[in-house]
Design a protein around this motif. Structure first.
Motif, PDB file in Angstrom:
ATOM      1  N   UNK A  78       0.828  -1.214   0.000  1.00  0.00           N
ATOM      2  CA  UNK A  78       0.000   0.000   0.000  1.00  0.00           C
ATOM      3  C   UNK A  78       0.860   1.259   0.000  1.00  0.00           C
ATOM      4  N   UNK A  79       2.018   1.212   0.653  1.00  0.00           N
ATOM      5  CA  UNK A  79       2.880   2.401   0.675  1.00  0.00           C
ATOM      6  C   UNK A  79       3.447   2.672  -0.714  1.00  0.00           C
ATOM      7  N   UNK A  80       3.666   1.613  -1.490  1.00  0.00           N
ATOM      8  CA  UNK A  80       4.090   1.783  -2.878  1.00  0.00           C
ATOM      9  C   UNK A  80       2.963   2.391  -3.707  1.00  0.00           C
ATOM     10  N   UNK A  81       1.738   1.921  -3.459  1.00  0.00           N
ATOM     11  CA  UNK A  81       0.578   2.496  -4.137  1.00  0.00           C
ATOM     12  C   UNK A  81       0.495   3.995  -3.892  1.00  0.00           C
ATOM     13  N   UNK A  82       0.674   4.395  -2.641  1.00  0.00           N
ATOM     14  CA  UNK A  82       0.591   5.815  -2.284  1.00  0.00           C
ATOM     15  C   UNK A  82       1.647   6.636  -3.007  1.00  0.00           C
ATOM     16  N   UNK A  83       2.871   6.097  -3.044  1.00  0.00           N
ATOM     17  CA  UNK A  83       3.960   6.811  -3.732  1.00  0.00           C
ATOM     18  C   UNK A  83       3.672   6.938  -5.223  1.00  0.00           C
ATOM     19  N   UNK A  84       3.142   5.857  -5.825  1.00  0.00           N
ATOM     20  CA  UNK A  84       2.832   5.904  -7.251  1.00  0.00           C
ATOM     21  C   UNK A  84       1.760   6.940  -7.547  1.00  0.00           C
ATOM     22  N   UNK A  85       0.685   6.902  -6.763  1.00  0.00           N
ATOM     23  CA  UNK A  85      -0.430   7.816  -7.014  1.00  0.00           C
ATOM     24  C   UNK A  85      -0.061   9.260  -6.718  1.00  0.00           C
ATOM     25  N   UNK A  86       0.776   9.469  -5.703  1.00  0.00           N
ATOM     26  CA  UNK A  86       1.140  10.826  -5.323  1.00  0.00           C
ATOM     27  C   UNK A  86       2.404  11.333  -5.995  1.00  0.00           C
ATOM     28  N   UNK A  87       3.032  10.460  -6.815  1.00  0.00           N
ATOM     29  CA  UNK A  87       4.274  10.821  -7.495  1.00  0.00           C
ATOM     30  C   UNK A  87       5.323  11.332  -6.502  1.00  0.00           C
ATOM     31  N   UNK A  88       5.435  10.637  -5.376  1.00  0.00           N
ATOM     32  CA  UNK A  88       6.400  11.007  -4.343  1.00  0.00           C
ATOM     33  C   UNK A  88       7.476   9.940  -4.220  1.00  0.00           C
ATOM     34  N   UNK A  89       8.554  10.271  -3.519  1.00  0.00           N
ATOM     35  CA  UNK A  89       9.640   9.321  -3.326  1.00  0.00           C
ATOM     36  C   UNK A  89       9.246   8.240  -2.321  1.00  0.00           C
ATOM     37  N   UNK A  90       9.814   7.065  -2.502  1.00  0.00           N
ATOM     38  CA  UNK A  90       9.541   5.961  -1.591  1.00  0.00           C
ATOM     39  C   UNK A  90      10.059   6.282  -0.193  1.00  0.00           C
ATOM     40  N   UNK A  91       9.247   5.955   0.808  1.00  0.00           N
ATOM     41  CA  UNK A  91       9.651   6.128   2.198  1.00  0.00           C
ATOM     42  C   UNK A  91       9.954   4.793   2.870  1.00  0.00           C
ATOM     43  N   UNK A  92       9.956   3.727   2.089  1.00  0.00           N
ATOM     44  CA  UNK A  92      10.234   2.394   2.640  1.00  0.00           C
ATOM     45  C   UNK A  92      11.336   1.710   1.823  1.00  0.00           C
ATOM     46  N   UNK A  93      11.899   0.671   2.417  1.00  0.00           N
ATOM     47  CA  UNK A  93      12.825  -0.217   1.717  1.00  0.00           C
ATOM     48  C   UNK A  93      12.170  -1.586   1.635  1.00  0.00           C
ATOM     49  N   UNK A  94      12.121  -2.159   0.455  1.00  0.00           N
ATOM     50  CA  UNK A  94      11.557  -3.497   0.260  1.00  0.00           C
ATOM     51  C   UNK A  94      12.686  -4.456  -0.080  1.00  0.00           C
ATOM     52  N   UNK A  95      12.795  -5.530   0.701  1.00  0.00           N
ATOM     53  CA  UNK A  95      13.886  -6.499   0.542  1.00  0.00           C
ATOM     54  C   UNK A  95      13.287  -7.897   0.374  1.00  0.00           C
ATOM     55  N   UNK A  96      13.816  -8.664  -0.584  1.00  0.00           N
ATOM     56  CA  UNK A  96      13.333 -10.021  -0.797  1.00  0.00           C
ATOM     57  C   UNK A  96      13.674 -10.896   0.410  1.00  0.00           C
ATOM     58  N   UNK A  97      12.646 -11.422   1.056  1.00  0.00           N
ATOM     59  CA  UNK A  97      12.829 -12.330   2.194  1.00  0.00           C
ATOM     60  C   UNK A  97      13.335 -13.683   1.709  1.00  0.00           C
ATOM     61  N   UNK A  98      12.879 -14.090   0.530  1.00  0.00           N
ATOM     62  CA  UNK A  98      13.410 -15.264  -0.161  1.00  0.00           C
ATOM     63  C   UNK A  98      13.306 -14.988  -1.655  1.00  0.00           C
ATOM     64  N   UNK A  99      13.760 -15.894  -2.505  1.00  0.00           N
ATOM     65  CA  UNK A  99      13.684 -15.673  -3.948  1.00  0.00           C
ATOM     66  C   UNK A  99      12.254 -15.302  -4.325  1.00  0.00           C
ATOM     67  N   UNK A 100      12.120 -14.223  -5.113  1.00  0.00           N
ATOM     68  CA  UNK A 100      10.814 -13.606  -5.322  1.00  0.00           C
ATOM     69  C   UNK A 100      10.630 -13.205  -6.778  1.00  0.00           C
ATOM     70  N   UNK A 101       9.410 -13.395  -7.279  1.00  0.00           N
ATOM     71  CA  UNK A 101       9.075 -12.904  -8.621  1.00  0.00           C
ATOM     72  C   UNK A 101       7.864 -11.988  -8.537  1.00  0.00           C
ATOM     73  N   UNK A 102       7.922 -10.899  -9.304  1.00  0.00           N
ATOM     74  CA  UNK A 102       6.890  -9.861  -9.278  1.00  0.00           C
ATOM     75  C   UNK A 102       6.451  -9.523 -10.692  1.00  0.00           C
ATOM     76  N   UNK A 103       5.209  -9.075 -10.808  1.00  0.00           N
ATOM     77  CA  UNK A 103       4.782  -8.362 -12.012  1.00  0.00           C
ATOM     78  C   UNK A 103       4.708  -6.889 -11.642  1.00  0.00           C
ATOM     79  N   UNK A 104       5.422  -6.062 -12.392  1.00  0.00           N
ATOM     80  CA  UNK A 104       5.418  -4.627 -12.162  1.00  0.00           C
ATOM     81  C   UNK A 104       4.403  -3.982 -13.111  1.00  0.00           C
TER      82      UNK A 104
END
Length: 210
Positions: free
Chosen positions: A78-104
């Motif tokens: 949700x914090x990524x959603x907020x940054x995207x919608x508000x066109x603001x810089x990320x305020x969090x760090x996201x780190x892979x807990x284990x091998x991870x695949x995403x759709x961006x």
């Protein structure tokens, strides 16, 4: 990619939306420990988690980290959603807990899908609610639990996320995530082992009390 997308989100999105996500999004893969989003990044897309797990961290002015919550398959941040919608810089760090695949998903699609697909609107609102609840839970844990309780809850959460009672974490990594010292973590872990709540191995902890 489409089969993984259907498997992770078929219970959330209708077929037409899944097809649009597959057409518009792009796949990204990360190894355990990789930084996916850094504090200060300008985000042009939002992640949909296909496989793996991600931990979301905040950083104080001294550079010390605090774990906020984990993301699992079928989630977004949700914090990524907020940054995207508000066109603001990320305020969090996201780190892979284990091998991870995403759709961006490109942020340009978010408004379009919000108007076009009821399931997308529900998904976004539910994501905000879930992440808010998890952050409130984190605040409660810090405010009301002693460090013994915080460490046990941290280990239980990691075991649940990874679906494995054996958690691969060093004492130093736990200290970083919980904003404390390695000496304190080591002392408490040894005490918890004596109490038969956990079993200690080299760079691994088995959670006995779930």
């Amino acid at each position: 990619m489409f089969e993984e997308l259907k498997e992770a989100y078929h219970f959330v999105f209708e077929k037409e939306l899944l097809e649009e996500i597959n057409k518009s999004g792009y796949l990204k893969e990360f190894k355990e420990g990789d930084v996916i989003i850094e504090i200060g990044d300008h985000l042009k897309s939002m992640p949909l988690l296909l496989n793996g797990a991600i931990k979301i961290l905040r950083e104080d002015q001294d550079g010390d980290e605090l774990l906020l919550y984990f993301l699992e398959r079928g989630d977004t941040c949700a914090m990524t959603l907020s940054c995207c919608l508000g066109n603001t810089k990320s305020q969090i760090r996201a780190v892979a807990e284990r091998d991870t695949s995403l759709i961006m998903v490109p942020i340009q699609k978010m408004d379009e899908w919000t108007a076009k697909f009821k399931s997308w609107r529900y998904f976004v609102f539910e994501s905000y609610q879930m992440r808010l609840t998890e952050m409130l839970d984190t605040i409660d844990t810090i405010a009301f639990l002693n460090m013994d309780g915080r460490i046990l809850k941290y280990l239980q959460n990691k075991a649940k996320i990874n679906q494995d009672k054996k958690v691969n974490s060093t004492h130093q990594q736990i200290a970083y995530d919980l904003h404390t010292s390695r000496v304190v973590v080591s002392r408490i872990l040894k005490k918890m082992e004596i109490e038969n709540k956990i079993k200690l191995f080299r760079n691994q902890i088995e959670v006995l009390e779930l």
